[in-house]
Design a protein around this motif. Structure first.
Motif, mmCIF file in Angstrom:
data_model
loop_
_atom_site.group_PDB
_atom_site.id
_atom_site.type_symbol
_atom_site.label_atom_id
_atom_site.label_comp_id
_atom_site.label_asym_id
_atom_site.label_seq_id
_atom_site.Cartn_x
_atom_site.Cartn_y
_atom_site.Cartn_z
ATOM 1 N N THR A 470 -20.604 -41.931 -34.062
ATOM 2 C CA THR A 470 -21.934 -41.048 -34.360
ATOM 3 C C THR A 470 -21.715 -39.597 -34.366
ATOM 4 O OG1 THR A 470 -22.143 -40.768 -31.874
ATOM 5 C CG2 THR A 470 -23.171 -42.587 -33.020
ATOM 6 N N GLN A 471 -20.282 -39.050 -33.897
ATOM 7 C CA GLN A 471 -20.254 -37.673 -33.974
ATOM 8 C C GLN A 471 -19.211 -37.142 -35.104
ATOM 9 O OE1 GLN A 471 -21.249 -35.371 -31.755
ATOM 10 N NE2 GLN A 471 -22.630 -36.891 -30.827
ATOM 11 N N TRP A 472 -19.027 -38.271 -35.850
ATOM 12 C CA TRP A 472 -17.726 -37.744 -36.810
ATOM 13 C C TRP A 472 -18.079 -36.895 -37.914
ATOM 14 C CZ3 TRP A 472 -12.675 -38.490 -36.945
ATOM 15 C CH2 TRP A 472 -11.902 -38.113 -38.088
ATOM 16 N N SER A 473 -19.270 -37.096 -38.436
ATOM 17 C CA SER A 473 -19.824 -36.080 -39.544
ATOM 18 C C SER A 473 -20.273 -34.850 -39.112
ATOM 19 C CB SER A 473 -21.123 -36.711 -40.404
ATOM 20 O OG SER A 473 -22.123 -37.039 -39.139
ATOM 21 N N ASN A 474 -20.608 -34.713 -37.651
ATOM 22 C CA ASN A 474 -20.784 -33.220 -37.298
ATOM 23 C C ASN A 474 -19.482 -32.559 -36.943
ATOM 24 O OD1 ASN A 474 -23.538 -33.663 -37.408
ATOM 25 N ND2 ASN A 474 -23.641 -34.345 -35.284
ATOM 26 N N ALA A 475 -18.642 -33.623 -36.603
ATOM 27 C CA ALA A 475 -17.153 -32.909 -36.122
ATOM 28 C C ALA A 475 -16.507 -32.097 -37.327
ATOM 29 C CB ALA A 475 -16.398 -33.656 -35.385
ATOM 30 N N VAL A 477 -17.841 -31.059 -39.986
ATOM 31 C CA VAL A 477 -18.272 -29.689 -40.486
ATOM 32 C C VAL A 477 -18.203 -28.672 -39.597
ATOM 33 C CG1 VAL A 477 -20.605 -28.702 -40.702
ATOM 34 C CG2 VAL A 477 -20.608 -31.011 -41.514
ATOM 35 N N LEU A 478 -18.048 -29.125 -38.299
ATOM 36 C CA LEU A 478 -17.709 -27.952 -36.964
ATOM 37 C C LEU A 478 -16.473 -27.528 -37.167
ATOM 38 C CD1 LEU A 478 -18.652 -26.903 -34.268
ATOM 39 C CD2 LEU A 478 -17.473 -29.069 -33.345
#
Length: 484
Positions: A470-475, A477-478
């Motif tokens: 769940t956090q991969w795409s945000n990570a 970019v981050l």
């Protein structure tokens, strides 16, 4: 009082700074060489040369490289001499003038095996003897070289950085805050006592060691100290009355290192070159091939992942009736969270401006490094406690891998300074030491393994898989690099 010859040497080097790198190499070489290291005060000379290197602002990486290379070369030649003169070491000069050294070195080598090459670098007067003994006992060259190189990585900063930082401070117009020197003095005194007891005098901390027995007799003289000693002793039948002296030493030593490191990182600019150099070096290493690996490693150290591990472990221990262990695991997680948040709020150190969206919280200390250190070290200590003494070090070595990988991921992604990560490891070790010392009074029965812990482990892995997904795409970019 500085000896006249040492003063003359430092004066000459001060007027000929071009020879400082060679002096660092030669001093470290002689201090590590078996025959010379017994006779010359290598530590004092090394400190003096490092002070001069700091004053003339030689790059710290160059200073560490020359000193480490000298130590590796000295130990390597000592190892070769041990192979050449095996069986005749006690008849060679100057070893024949110190007959006890060979016996102590052999006993130390038999007790610790190959690890003695690593540990021996920091152990008082027998330090230059250990490679000689390893060669005499025909340790394989490749194995010795691995121990030699890895131990030099830790030896060079420990023996060189203090003098280098002193020299840098003398060369700068440094006006410390009022609390700077008391904090440094108290923390340094704690480290000095631990160093003298463990390494210089080799008294040890284990149940039955000279230091342990002396402290036991000393505390027994007074009612209050005797009650304290008895309160925190383990009541296991096999270790009845065992006081957690190693855990307390870890807590105090790591805490003192954290305080010294924190003062240098926050109140001075002495460690700023380390931060900039590390940031630049890892920025040059960034590649699309390694980015996913490092993002995954840093996600595994995120607070939700670590707190889930602590919560599931505490629940598993609680339902099995190990209430004290469950409370201490949960307490360690809570204490870590509070301390990290508190230090970040008080220091307000900004993060490096490298990635697209760095976290809003402060940088010092690294919460990832602190949390992973607490979780890994506590897990290693609980598992090692139920194992035979001769195998305990393997668990600590195994569980140190997540600490190293997590720290590297934060540095690689550019969301922490080098000083943040080191401080996080020190703080985590100190927290773990205090928690283990507190738990000692409840450590009455072995923690048996059964299906409950296995279920908790699978539950944590399932949570990790869901969280990373769940956090991969945000990570991605981050942690993407900002445009130059």
């Amino acid at each position: 009082m500085i000896p006249e010859w040492l003063q003359s040497l430092t004066d000459w080097l001060a007027t000929n700074p071009g020879w400082l790198s060679a002096a660092l190499f030669l001093t470290a070489f002689l201090e590590s060489l078996a025959f010379a290291g017994i006779l010359i005060p290598g530590v004092a000379i090394l400190f003096a040369v490092a002070v001069l290197a700091g004053q003339v602002a030689i790059p710290v990486a160059e200073v560490l490289l020359w000193a480490g290379a000298g130590a590796v070369a000295g130990d390597g030649i000592s190892f070769a001499l041990g192979r050449l003169f095996q069986g005749r070491l006690d008849r060679l000069w100057p070893l024949n003038r110190f007959p006890g050294f060979i016996g102590k070195g052999e006993a130390f080598f038999h007790r610790h095996g190959g690890k003695s090459v690593v540990i021996g670098r920091f152990v008082g007067p027998i330090r230059p003897i250990i490679p000689l003994i390893a060669g005499a006992f025909l340790m394989p060259w490749r194995r010795f070289l691995a121990f030699n190189l890895s131990s030099a990585v830790a030896w060079a900063p420990v023996y060189v950085l203090p003098g280098y930082l002193v020299g840098s401070a003398l060369a700068s117009e440094f006006e410390p805050p009022a609390h700077f020197y008391p904090v440094i003095a108290i923390s340094a005194a704690i480290l000095l006592v631990i160093y003298l007891l463990l390494f210089r005098f080799q008294l040890g901390l284990g149940h039955g060691s000279q230091l342990y027995l002396w402290l036991s007799r000393l505390t027994a003289r007074y009612d209050s100290t005797h009650r304290f000693w008895r309160l925190y002793t383990s009541q296991r039948p096999a270790q009845a009355g065992e006081f957690p002296l190693p855990s307390l030493s870890l807590a105090l030593g790591a805490g003192a290192l954290f305080m010294i490191w924190g003062q240098l990182a926050i109140a001075t600019q002495l460690l700023a070159p380390f931060d900039e150099l590390t940031l630049q070096w890892f920025s040059q290493l960034r590649t699309p091939l390694l980015d996913p690996v490092m993002i995954l490693l840093t996600l595994l150290g995120d607070p939700p992942v670590l707190l889930a591990a602590a919560a599931l472990s505490a629940l598993a221990l609680y339902f099995r009736g190990y209430y004290a262990a469950a409370i201490h695991v949960a307490g360690a997680a809570l204490l870590t969270t509070v301390l990290v948040w508190g230090f970040k709020y008080l220091t307000a150190i900004p993060r490096p401006d490298v990635v697209f969206g760095p976290p809003d919280s402060g940088a010092f200390p690294s919460g990832h490094a602190t949390g992973v250190t607490v979780l890994s070290t506590l897990a290693a200590s609980f598992i090692a406690r139920e194992s035979r003494n001769i195998r305990r070090w393997r668990y600590y070595l195994l569980f140190s891998i997540p600490i190293i990988l997590g720290a590297l991921s934060r540095l690689y992604l550019g969301v922490h300074w080098f000083t943040d990560v080191v401080a996080g490891v020190f703080l985590g070790l100190s927290i773990c030491g205090f928690v283990r010392a507190s738990y000692s009074r409840y450590d009455n029965v072995p923690l048996a393994r059964d299906g409950t812990l296995l279920i908790a482990g699978w539950g944590w892995l399932a949570f990790v898989a869901w969280y990373v997904t769940t956090q991969w795409s945000n990570a991605v970019v981050l942690y993407s690099v900002t445009a130059p």
